[in-house]
Design a protein around this motif. Structure first.
Motif, PDB file in Angstrom:
ATOM      1  N   SER A  95       0.847  -1.190   0.000  1.00 44.82           N
ATOM      2  CA  SER A  95       0.000   0.000   0.000  1.00 44.82           C
ATOM      3  C   SER A  95       0.886   1.245   0.000  1.00 44.82           C
ATOM      4  O   SER A  95       2.077   1.179   0.304  1.00 44.82           O
ATOM      5  N   VAL A  96       0.283   2.363  -0.341  1.00 43.76           N
ATOM      6  CA  VAL A  96       1.018   3.628  -0.322  1.00 43.76           C
ATOM      7  C   VAL A  96       1.521   3.912   1.092  1.00 43.76           C
ATOM      8  O   VAL A  96       2.636   4.396   1.276  1.00 43.76           O
ATOM      9  N   ARG A  97       0.711   3.589   2.074  1.00 46.58           N
ATOM     10  CA  ARG A  97       1.095   3.813   3.471  1.00 46.58           C
ATOM     11  C   ARG A  97       2.329   2.989   3.845  1.00 46.58           C
ATOM     12  O   ARG A  97       3.172   3.451   4.620  1.00 46.58           O
ATOM     13  N   GLU A  98       2.452   1.794   3.315  1.00 49.40           N
ATOM     14  CA  GLU A  98       3.626   0.965   3.584  1.00 49.40           C
ATOM     15  C   GLU A  98       4.857   1.456   2.828  1.00 49.40           C
ATOM     16  O   GLU A  98       5.988   1.327   3.304  1.00 49.40           O
ATOM     17  N   GLU A  99       4.638   2.005   1.663  1.00 51.56           N
ATOM     18  CA  GLU A  99       5.758   2.428   0.818  1.00 51.56           C
ATOM     19  C   GLU A  99       6.298   3.816   1.155  1.00 51.56           C
ATOM     20  O   GLU A  99       7.433   4.122   0.820  1.00 51.56           O
ATOM     21  N   LEU A 100       5.506   4.671   1.790  1.00 56.23           N
ATOM     22  CA  LEU A 100       5.969   6.040   2.073  1.00 56.23           C
ATOM     23  C   LEU A 100       7.230   6.105   2.925  1.00 56.23           C
ATOM     24  O   LEU A 100       8.154   6.861   2.587  1.00 56.23           O
ATOM     25  N   PRO A 101       7.351   5.336   4.033  1.00 57.89           N
ATOM     26  CA  PRO A 101       8.611   5.397   4.790  1.00 57.89           C
ATOM     27  C   PRO A 101       9.810   4.922   3.971  1.00 57.89           C
ATOM     28  O   PRO A 101      10.909   5.471   4.099  1.00 57.89           O
ATOM     29  N   ILE A 102       9.582   3.949   3.110  1.00 60.84           N
ATOM     30  CA  ILE A 102      10.663   3.462   2.261  1.00 60.84           C
ATOM     31  C   ILE A 102      11.057   4.535   1.252  1.00 60.84           C
ATOM     32  O   ILE A 102      12.245   4.751   0.986  1.00 60.84           O
ATOM     33  N   LEU A 103      10.061   5.238   0.703  1.00 64.54           N
ATOM     34  CA  LEU A 103      10.347   6.343  -0.214  1.00 64.54           C
ATOM     35  C   LEU A 103      11.216   7.396   0.460  1.00 64.54           C
ATOM     36  O   LEU A 103      12.182   7.880  -0.127  1.00 64.54           O
ATOM     37  N   VAL A 104      10.871   7.728   1.691  1.00 69.57           N
ATOM     38  CA  VAL A 104      11.634   8.757   2.409  1.00 69.57           C
ATOM     39  C   VAL A 104      13.082   8.316   2.600  1.00 69.57           C
ATOM     40  O   VAL A 104      14.012   9.082   2.339  1.00 69.57           O
ATOM     41  N   ILE A 105      13.286   7.089   3.017  1.00 65.51           N
ATOM     42  CA  ILE A 105      14.647   6.591   3.237  1.00 65.51           C
ATOM     43  C   ILE A 105      15.417   6.528   1.926  1.00 65.51           C
ATOM     44  O   ILE A 105      16.563   6.990   1.843  1.00 65.51           O
ATOM     45  N   VAL A 106      14.770   5.957   0.904  1.00 66.21           N
ATOM     46  CA  VAL A 106      15.438   5.799  -0.388  1.00 66.21           C
ATOM     47  C   VAL A 106      15.800   7.157  -0.984  1.00 66.21           C
ATOM     48  O   VAL A 106      16.865   7.317  -1.580  1.00 66.21           O
ATOM     49  N   PHE A 107      14.945   8.147  -0.817  1.00 66.09           N
ATOM     50  CA  PHE A 107      15.243   9.463  -1.369  1.00 66.09           C
ATOM     51  C   PHE A 107      16.276  10.216  -0.538  1.00 66.09           C
ATOM     52  O   PHE A 107      17.199  10.826  -1.080  1.00 66.09           O
ATOM     53  N   LEU A 108      16.127  10.194   0.788  1.00 67.57           N
ATOM     54  CA  LEU A 108      16.932  11.079   1.628  1.00 67.57           C
ATOM     55  C   LEU A 108      18.410  10.709   1.712  1.00 67.57           C
ATOM     56  O   LEU A 108      19.249  11.607   1.819  1.00 67.57           O
ATOM     57  N   VAL A 109      18.742   9.443   1.675  1.00 70.83           N
ATOM     58  CA  VAL A 109      20.164   9.076   1.826  1.00 70.83           C
ATOM     59  C   VAL A 109      21.001   9.629   0.668  1.00 70.83           C
ATOM     60  O   VAL A 109      21.972  10.375   0.907  1.00 70.83           O
ATOM     61  N   PRO A 110      20.685   9.339  -0.600  1.00 71.58           N
ATOM     62  CA  PRO A 110      21.472   9.950  -1.678  1.00 71.58           C
ATOM     63  C   PRO A 110      21.296  11.471  -1.770  1.00 71.58           C
ATOM     64  O   PRO A 110      22.243  12.185  -2.113  1.00 71.58           O
ATOM     65  N   ALA A 111      20.099  11.971  -1.456  1.00 71.19           N
ATOM     66  CA  ALA A 111      19.888  13.421  -1.500  1.00 71.19           C
ATOM     67  C   ALA A 111      20.723  14.126  -0.431  1.00 71.19           C
ATOM     68  O   ALA A 111      21.220  15.239  -0.658  1.00 71.19           O
ATOM     69  N   ALA A 112      20.892  13.493   0.730  1.00 70.97           N
ATOM     70  CA  ALA A 112      21.749  14.080   1.771  1.00 70.97           C
ATOM     71  C   ALA A 112      23.205  14.102   1.314  1.00 70.97           C
ATOM     72  O   ALA A 112      23.933  15.072   1.577  1.00 70.97           O
ATOM     73  N   LEU A 113      23.635  13.058   0.630  1.00 74.88           N
ATOM     74  CA  LEU A 113      25.000  13.063   0.078  1.00 74.88           C
ATOM     75  C   LEU A 113      25.155  14.151  -0.976  1.00 74.88           C
ATOM     76  O   LEU A 113      26.194  14.816  -1.048  1.00 74.88           O
ATOM     77  N   ALA A 114      24.113  14.355  -1.786  1.00 71.95           N
ATOM     78  CA  ALA A 114      24.154  15.434  -2.783  1.00 71.95           C
ATOM     79  C   ALA A 114      24.179  16.790  -2.098  1.00 71.95           C
ATOM     80  O   ALA A 114      24.908  17.691  -2.524  1.00 71.95           O
ATOM     81  N   ALA A 115      23.410  16.957  -1.022  1.00 78.20           N
ATOM     82  CA  ALA A 115      23.424  18.217  -0.273  1.00 78.20           C
ATOM     83  C   ALA A 115      24.802  18.471   0.320  1.00 78.20           C
ATOM     84  O   ALA A 115      25.283  19.617   0.329  1.00 78.20           O
ATOM     85  N   TRP A 116      25.441  17.419   0.780  1.00 80.21           N
ATOM     86  CA  TRP A 116      26.796  17.566   1.310  1.00 80.21           C
ATOM     87  C   TRP A 116      27.749  17.998   0.190  1.00 80.21           C
ATOM     88  O   TRP A 116      28.611  18.860   0.395  1.00 80.21           O
ATOM     89  N   ALA A 117      27.603  17.412  -1.004  1.00 80.75           N
ATOM     90  CA  ALA A 117      28.450  17.795  -2.128  1.00 80.75           C
ATOM     91  C   ALA A 117      28.195  19.241  -2.540  1.00 80.75           C
ATOM     92  O   ALA A 117      29.143  19.968  -2.881  1.00 80.75           O
ATOM     93  N   ILE A 118      26.939  19.665  -2.485  1.00 78.15           N
ATOM     94  CA  ILE A 118      26.624  21.065  -2.806  1.00 78.15           C
ATOM     95  C   ILE A 118      27.261  21.981  -1.779  1.00 78.15           C
ATOM     96  O   ILE A 118      27.902  22.987  -2.134  1.00 78.15           O
ATOM     97  N   TRP A 119      27.124  21.647  -0.513  1.00 80.13           N
ATOM     98  CA  TRP A 119      27.690  22.487   0.548  1.00 80.13           C
ATOM     99  C   TRP A 119      29.209  22.533   0.450  1.00 80.13           C
ATOM    100  O   TRP A 119      29.826  23.594   0.619  1.00 80.13           O
ATOM    101  N   ARG A 120      29.837  21.423   0.161  1.00 81.15           N
ATOM    102  CA  ARG A 120      31.292  21.355   0.088  1.00 81.15           C
ATOM    103  C   ARG A 120      31.839  22.140  -1.114  1.00 81.15           C
ATOM    104  O   ARG A 120      32.931  22.683  -1.059  1.00 81.15           O
ATOM    105  N   ASN A 121      31.080  22.181  -2.181  1.00 82.91           N
ATOM    106  CA  ASN A 121      31.570  22.828  -3.405  1.00 82.91           C
ATOM    107  C   ASN A 121      30.962  24.196  -3.655  1.00 82.91           C
ATOM    108  O   ASN A 121      31.191  24.786  -4.711  1.00 82.91           O
ATOM    109  N   ALA A 122      30.182  24.701  -2.721  1.00 86.75           N
ATOM    110  CA  ALA A 122      29.551  26.009  -2.924  1.00 86.75           C
ATOM    111  C   ALA A 122      30.548  27.134  -2.698  1.00 86.75           C
ATOM    112  O   ALA A 122      31.503  27.029  -2.019  1.00 86.75           O
TER     113      ALA A 122
END
Length: 87
Positions: free
Chosen positions: A60-87
């Motif tokens: 269900s969407v309710r079951e998949e939402l926490p997985i979506l958050v985890i799957v999105f946030l880990v690489p996005a946090a690494l990208a945010a770190w790369a943006i901060w480091r190279n800004a």
């Protein structure tokens, strides 16, 4: 296991974006721009992964939402770190 593989794919995709940023711009601003471009692309990929989980795997969407958050946030946090480091 699937979550770890998708997150790993996101990290590899971020590496590809950063590699192209380095090849095309060869300065810190180009790396930051490549990481900024990665985030919306990764959001679309994570949403497609959620859609597949809901439509084909039977979750269900309710079951998949926490997985979506985890799957999105880990690489996005690494990208945010790369943006901060190279800004």
């Amino acid at each position: 296991m699937h979550v770890a593989m998708v997150i790993g794919g996101g990290v590899v995709l971020l590496g590809v974006f950063l590699l192209f940023g380095k090849l095309w711009g060869s300065d810190a601003a180009a790396l930051a721009l490549a990481a900024k471009a990665f985030i919306p692309v990764w959001l679309v990929v994570a949403l497609i992964n959620m859609w597949v989980g809901v439509t084909h795997a039977g979750y269900s969407v309710r079951e998949e939402l926490p997985i979506l958050v985890i799957v999105f946030l880990v690489p996005a946090a690494l990208a945010a770190w790369a943006i901060w480091r190279n800004a």
